[in-house]
Design an enzyme around this catalytic site. Sequence first.
Site, PDB file in Angstrom:
ATOM      1  N   ASP A   1      63.190 -13.048 -23.604  1.00  6.13           N
ATOM      2  CA  ASP A   1      64.455 -13.765 -22.654  1.00  6.13           C
ATOM      3  C   ASP A   1      63.900 -14.786 -22.121  1.00  6.13           C
ATOM      4  OD1 ASP A   1      66.793 -13.935 -21.517  1.00  6.13           O
ATOM      5  OD2 ASP A   1      67.034 -13.320 -20.085  1.00  6.13           O
TER       6      ASP A   1
ATOM      7  N   GLU B   1      66.913 -14.302 -28.012  1.00 12.23           N
ATOM      8  CA  GLU B   1      68.040 -14.096 -27.806  1.00 12.23           C
ATOM      9  C   GLU B   1      68.522 -15.890 -27.840  1.00 12.23           C
ATOM     10  OE1 GLU B   1      71.600 -12.525 -24.490  1.00 12.23           O
ATOM     11  OE2 GLU B   1      70.441 -11.307 -25.064  1.00 12.23           O
TER      12      GLU B   1
ATOM     13  N   ASP C   1      65.937  -9.630 -16.209  1.00  8.82           N
ATOM     14  CA  ASP C   1      64.770 -10.485 -17.813  1.00  8.82           C
ATOM     15  C   ASP C   1      64.860  -9.636 -18.726  1.00  8.82           C
ATOM     16  OD1 ASP C   1      65.565 -13.333 -16.741  1.00  8.82           O
ATOM     17  OD2 ASP C   1      64.856 -12.411 -15.104  1.00  8.82           O
TER      18      ASP C   1
END
Lengths: 168, 168
Positions: free
Chosen positions: A7, A67, A140
């Site tokens: 992330d 992502e 996160d």
Amino acid sequence: MRTLGIDPGLATLGWGVVETHGDAATLLGCGVIRTAAHTPLPARLLQIHTALGAVLEHHQPDAAAIEELFFGKNSTTAMAVGQARGVALLVLAQAGLAVAEYKPTVVKQAVAGDGGADKRQMQSMVRMTLRLAAAPTPDDAADAVAVALCHGYTAPFVRQVALGRADR
Amino acid sequence: MRTLGIDPGLATLGWGVVETHGDAATLLGCGVIRTAAHTPLPARLLQIHTALGAVLEHHQPDAAAIEELFFGKNSTTAMAVGQARGVALLVLAQAGLAVAEYKPTVVKQAVAGDGGADKRQMQSMVRMTLRLAAAPTPDDAADAVAVALCHGYTAPFVRQVALGRADR
């Protein structure tokens, strides 16, 4: 399959390593790489490069997933996060890892069975799937674990998920 | 002082190396690093890392400068360019170089004496300053040479131009 999920962020970059065998999944490790706002930007990027390299060295993943990010009209944040994301992708490329990219809705569908799952549902499903006493923290790290799980579940069933679209 | 200037981009990254002694300036080399849209993003970033590392190895600059970029509301382009910019800054940090950052108006003021100079004026001033037969091409290389020139002229007179603001 051992997947490293990322992330990306400049101040806080989340990572998580998940081992999957069919439906069974195990969390091998997760955490965040933090850099301080008062540190010059090039030095912050160097810290991310070094720390993420150490994660790869320690966990030896054979796949990586990240992502897809959207920032709407906030190009300043997109630039800052993009710089950290570029360094993270470089580390993965230097390690010879293919990188898959997933939209947030795809991650939610794969992990929680619902593309519109909220943060609490996601944390709950990550916790149960990995048989953990509590969801990974901070957020996160949990997000990075979710994208790693998504790849572990999804990759065996798709022919091609490699990232390679940005044409600029 | 030998300054490497960089105009960051994912498809085309411009670079230029300028040697300055007071008012005298000499162009040591300039060019662009191109990556192909059909190449996966991590591999493109690796190409930039390798090629920019070779430029540093060859020209051995002792300073580096980069232009501040603004993308208004275009966060998609900001993300793409940010990824390439992050890798470029990493290469400079790995080489132990301090990196100065200049706004476009500051570069124009330093090189053309006019913060509102247009592209043609800038190319003309770069050409004359460096006693070249023609302005550097392509545009990305010329822009990188201009930011290197700006640093060569500006840095001796300022105490602190190091880049270190992005707090995200």
